[in-house]
Design an enzyme around this catalytic site. Structure first.
Site, PDB file in Angstrom:
ATOM      1  N   SER A 311      33.490  43.156  34.237  1.00 43.01           N
ATOM      2  CA  SER A 311      34.764  42.730  34.408  1.00 43.01           C
ATOM      3  C   SER A 311      35.784  43.595  33.551  1.00 43.01           C
ATOM      4  O   SER A 311      37.104  43.457  33.577  1.00 43.01           O
ATOM      5  CB  SER A 311      34.813  41.201  34.130  1.00 43.01           C
ATOM      6  OG  SER A 311      34.174  41.152  33.051  1.00 43.01           O
ATOM      7  N   HIS A 339      31.966  39.113  40.202  1.00 42.53           N
ATOM      8  CA  HIS A 339      33.153  40.074  40.529  1.00 42.53           C
ATOM      9  C   HIS A 339      33.042  40.900  41.628  1.00 42.53           C
ATOM     10  O   HIS A 339      34.039  41.255  42.316  1.00 42.53           O
ATOM     11  CB  HIS A 339      33.605  40.846  39.263  1.00 42.53           C
ATOM     12  CG  HIS A 339      34.105  40.297  38.157  1.00 42.53           C
ATOM     13  ND1 HIS A 339      33.212  39.538  37.276  1.00 42.53           N
ATOM     14  CD2 HIS A 339      35.435  39.815  38.033  1.00 42.53           C
ATOM     15  CE1 HIS A 339      34.100  39.020  36.411  1.00 42.53           C
ATOM     16  NE2 HIS A 339      35.397  39.025  36.687  1.00 42.53           N
ATOM     17  N   LYS A 371      36.378  33.730  42.299  1.00 49.48           N
ATOM     18  CA  LYS A 371      37.024  34.941  42.457  1.00 49.48           C
ATOM     19  C   LYS A 371      37.423  35.206  43.966  1.00 49.48           C
ATOM     20  O   LYS A 371      38.587  34.685  44.321  1.00 49.48           O
ATOM     21  CB  LYS A 371      36.228  36.165  42.046  1.00 49.48           C
ATOM     22  CG  LYS A 371      36.474  36.299  40.488  1.00 49.48           C
ATOM     23  CD  LYS A 371      35.370  35.688  39.744  1.00 49.48           C
ATOM     24  CE  LYS A 371      35.343  35.721  38.089  1.00 49.48           C
ATOM     25  NZ  LYS A 371      34.362  35.036  37.540  1.00 49.48           N
TER      26      LYS A 371
END
Length: 537
Positions: A311, A339, A371
Site C-alpha cells: 500500500s 489491496h 477497499k
C-alpha cells in the site's frame, strides 16, 4: 499447518506440494535503481508475465535538501522545547502532573519530539472530516486552527464536490444508496445493525455462512472464514497459525497488522528486503541448514508472509518466484490481499489470478472487504482443515463481535457483481475501467516528470515529494483546488521518502483524472516536484 505448538514437521513437510521443476529466471536491474524489470520465464504461461516496477532514485540535491530541512526543523524544535521548559512558550502537549514528577514518566518526552515539533505544524493535512459518501466526489467539512494545529474548530461550511483521489474505493462500490443496494436495506430491516455476540457463541447468522460459501467459490478454494475487522484478521490469526519454534520470513514492507500478528505469535521473525527473491532464498536456505538458534533443531514451520499489493509502494509481490521457493524449501505461504483482491487480475481475483497461478499454490489467503467491496471486515481462506482449525482457535472467533449482517450483505452483493451472478457485466466493466484509469494516470504522471513508485498495474500510485514542507504545501494547495489527496511521511515511510499516495477508482471519469493531473502538473512546477530523470517527451 494448523497447530502452532505441535510436533516438529521438518520445516513444513506437512505441506503436500508437487515437485517444482527448476526454472531459469532472468532478472535485469539497471544500475542506480531507475527501473527494475523482472522477466519471469518458465515452462508455462504462468511465468511469462513481465512485471515492470519503477523505483527511481531521486537526484542528490533532493536528498540533501530534504535532510537539511529535517535538520533545521530539529534545531528549531529543540529551541522551542527550551522556550516551553522555561515557561516562555505555552506547552500544549501532554505533560506529567507536578505531583507525579517522581513517577516513571507516562509520556516519554523525547519520543514525542517529532510529533510535537514537526507533525503538529502540518497536522491539518490529516484526519479531515467528510460529510458524504466516499465516492469519486465527496464533501469536506471546513475547519481552522487558532493554535497552530493543536486543536481545530469547524466553521460550519462545507467544501462541496471535492475530487476524491485518496480513498481505497477501487471499484466505486462505496457510494450513497441506490436501488442496487435494496438487498442491504432489506437485511438491515430483518436483522438489525449489530449481532451482540461472537462467532463461537450466538453470533453466526445465515448471512455469514452464505458469504463464506460465496467467497470460497470466488477464490476457488475449499473454505473461507470472515471476520469483523480487517486489521484484526492478521493480528489475531497469525498467532494461531505459528508459535514458538516456528520461523516467520516477512517482507520488510509488510503492513503493521502483519507485523503485530507476527510479534504476538512468539515465533522467530526474520525480515527480507522488499520483493528480493535472492534475500528470501538465502534466509530459507540458512533456516534449513542451521535450524533453530542454539539447539539446531528443525523449525516446526516456516511461514512466508507477503502482501499482494503493497500500500505504500504500489508494488506487486513477485508471487511466481516466491511460490517456487516455498515449494522448493517446503515452507508455507500466507498472502495478504487487502489491496489486490477485487482490483487486480482479469476478473478481480487478486495477484494469484494476475499471475495465472493455481489456487493451491498459496496456503493461506487473507484479504479485507474495506477497499474493493465498499464494506468492512476481512477473511482467511484456503483448505477446509485450515478454516475449521481457525473456527475453533481464532481469537477473533472467540472474543470479537461478529460481522454486521448488512455489511455481510453488501459484500455478498459486491461478490455477485464481480462474478456476474447479478445477471450483468458491470463487475467486469468496473475492473476493466479501473485498469484503464490506472495505466492512464500513471503514464501521464511519468510523462510530466514525477517520480512514481510501483507496478504499472497497481491502482495505488505513490508520487514522491521528499521535503516535509512540500508535503504540507502540496496537500493544502490541492484542497484549495477542490481535490482531496492523501500525503504520507515519516514514520509511515522512511525519513526522506515522503509522498502523496493516489488511489484510483473505476468511477473516476476521464475529466476528473485530467483535472487532477492538471493540478498536479501546476503544483509540480510551483513546488519543484518534478525530480524524474526519465521524463518522457
Amino acid at each position: 499447518m494448523a497447530n502452532p505448538g505441535g510436533d516438529t514437521v521438518g520445516n513444513g513437510t506437512l505441506h503436500n506440494s508437487k515437485k517444482q521443476s527448476s526454472t531459469s529466471h532472468d532478472e535485469k536491474h539497471m544500475n542506480n535503481g531507475v527501473v527494475k524489470e523482472i522477466q519471469q520465464n518458465g515452462n508455462s504461461n504462468l511465468y511469462a508475465k513481465t512485471v515492470v516496477e519503477s523505483f527511481e532514485e531521486p537526484p542528490l540535491h533532493a536528498l540533501v535538501t530534504t535532510y537539511m530541512g529535517y535538520g533545521i526543523a530539529t534545531l528549531f524544535g529543540h529551541f522551542r522545547d527550551f522556550l516551553r521548559n522555561s515557561g516562555l512558550e505555552k506547552c500544549n502537549a501532554a505533560v506529567e502532573r507536578e505531583e507525579q514528577k517522581h513517577f516513571v514518566p507516562l509520556y516519554q518526552d523525547f519520543e514525542n519530539f517529532y510529533t510535537r515539533n514537526l507533525y503538529m505544524r502540518i497536522r491539518d493535512n490529516w484526519s479531515r472530516s467528510i460529510c458524504s459518501a466516499p465516492g469519486p466526489l465527496f464533501d469536506v467539512m471546513e475547519r481552522v486552527s487558532d493554535d497552530y494545529n493543536w486543536t481545530f474548530r469547524f466553521t460550519g461550511k462545507v467544501i462541496k464536490d471535492v475530487i476524491n483521489i485518496g480513498s481505497y474505493n477501487f471499484l466505486g462500490l462505496a457510494n450513497k444508496y441506490d436501488e442496487s443496494m435494496r438487498t442491504v436495506k432489506d437485511v438491515l430491516e430483518t436483522y438489525g445493525v449489530g449481532i451482540a455476540s461472537t462467532r463461537q457463541e450466538m453470533g453466526t447468522v445465515d448471512k455469514h455462512k452464505e458469504l463464506e460459501d460465496l467467497l470460497a467459490k470466488f477464490l476457488s478454494v475449499e473454505a473461507a472464514m470472515i471476520f469483523g475487522m480487517g486489521f484484526a484478521t492478521n493480528s489475531t490469526n497469525i498467532p494461531v497459525l505459528v508459535g514458538k519454534g516456528c520461523l516467520i520470513l516477512s517482507d520488510e514492507l509488510n503492513h503493521t497488522s502483519i507485523v503485530l500478528g507476527a510479534r504476538l505469535s512468539g515465533a522467530t521473525i526474520r525480515t527480507y528486503k522488499h520483493n528480493n527473491i535472492q534475500c528470501l532464498e538465502k534466509l530459507l536456505r540458512d533456516a534449513i541448514i542451521y535450524g533453530q538458534p542454539r539447539t539446531g533443531r528443525a523449525w516446526r514451520k516456516i511461514l512466508i508472509l507477503v502482501e499482494g499489493v503493497y500500500s505504500m509502494e504500489g508494488s506487486i509481490v513477485n508471487l511466481p518466484k516466491i511460490v517456487a521457493l516455498k515449494k522448493k524449501y517446503k515452507a508455507y505461504l500466507y498472502i495478504d490481499e487487502a489491496h489486490s483482491i477485487g482490483s487486480v487480475g482479469p476478473t478481480g481475483r487478486g495477484v494469484r489470478e494476475y499471475f495465472g497461478l493455481d489456487p493451491e499454490d498459496i496456503d493461506v489467503y487473507m484479504g479485507t472487504f474495506t477497499k474493493s467491496f465498499g464494506a468492512s471486515g476481512g477473511y482467511i481462506a484456503g483448505k477446509k482443515e485450515l478454516v475449521d482449525y481457525l473456527r475453533v482457535n481464532s481469537h477473533s472467533a472467540a472474543y470479537a463481535v461478529s460481522m454486521s449482517p448488512p455489511i455481510a450483505e453488501q459484500i455478498i452483493r459486491s461478490l455477485k457483481l464481480l462474478m456476474g451472478l447479478d445477471g450483468t457485466t458491470q463487475g467486469l466493466q468496473r475492473i476493466q475501467q479501473l485498469a484503464k484509469n490506472t495505466k492512464y494516470f500513471r503514464h501521464k504522471l511519468k510523462k510530466m516528470g514525477f517520480i512514481i513508485y510501483g507496478n504499472d498495474d497497481s491502482p495505488v500510485v505513490p508520487m514522491l515529494l521528499y521535503h516535509p514542507c512540500k508535503v504540507a504545501a502540496f496537500a493544502r494547495h490541492m484542497l484549495e483546488k477542490k481535490i482531496g489527496v492523501v500525503v504520507v511521511g515519516f514514520p509511515a515511510t522512511t525519513l526522506a521518502e515522503a509522498r502523496a499516495r493516489f488511489c484510483l477508482s473505476a468511477t473516476h471519469t476521464q475529466q476528473m483524472l485530467d483535472t487532477v493531473l492538471e493540478a498536479i502538473n501546476e503544483l509540480g512546477d510551483l513546488l519543484a516536484l518534478k525530480y524524474s530523470r526519465q521524463r518522457k517527451s
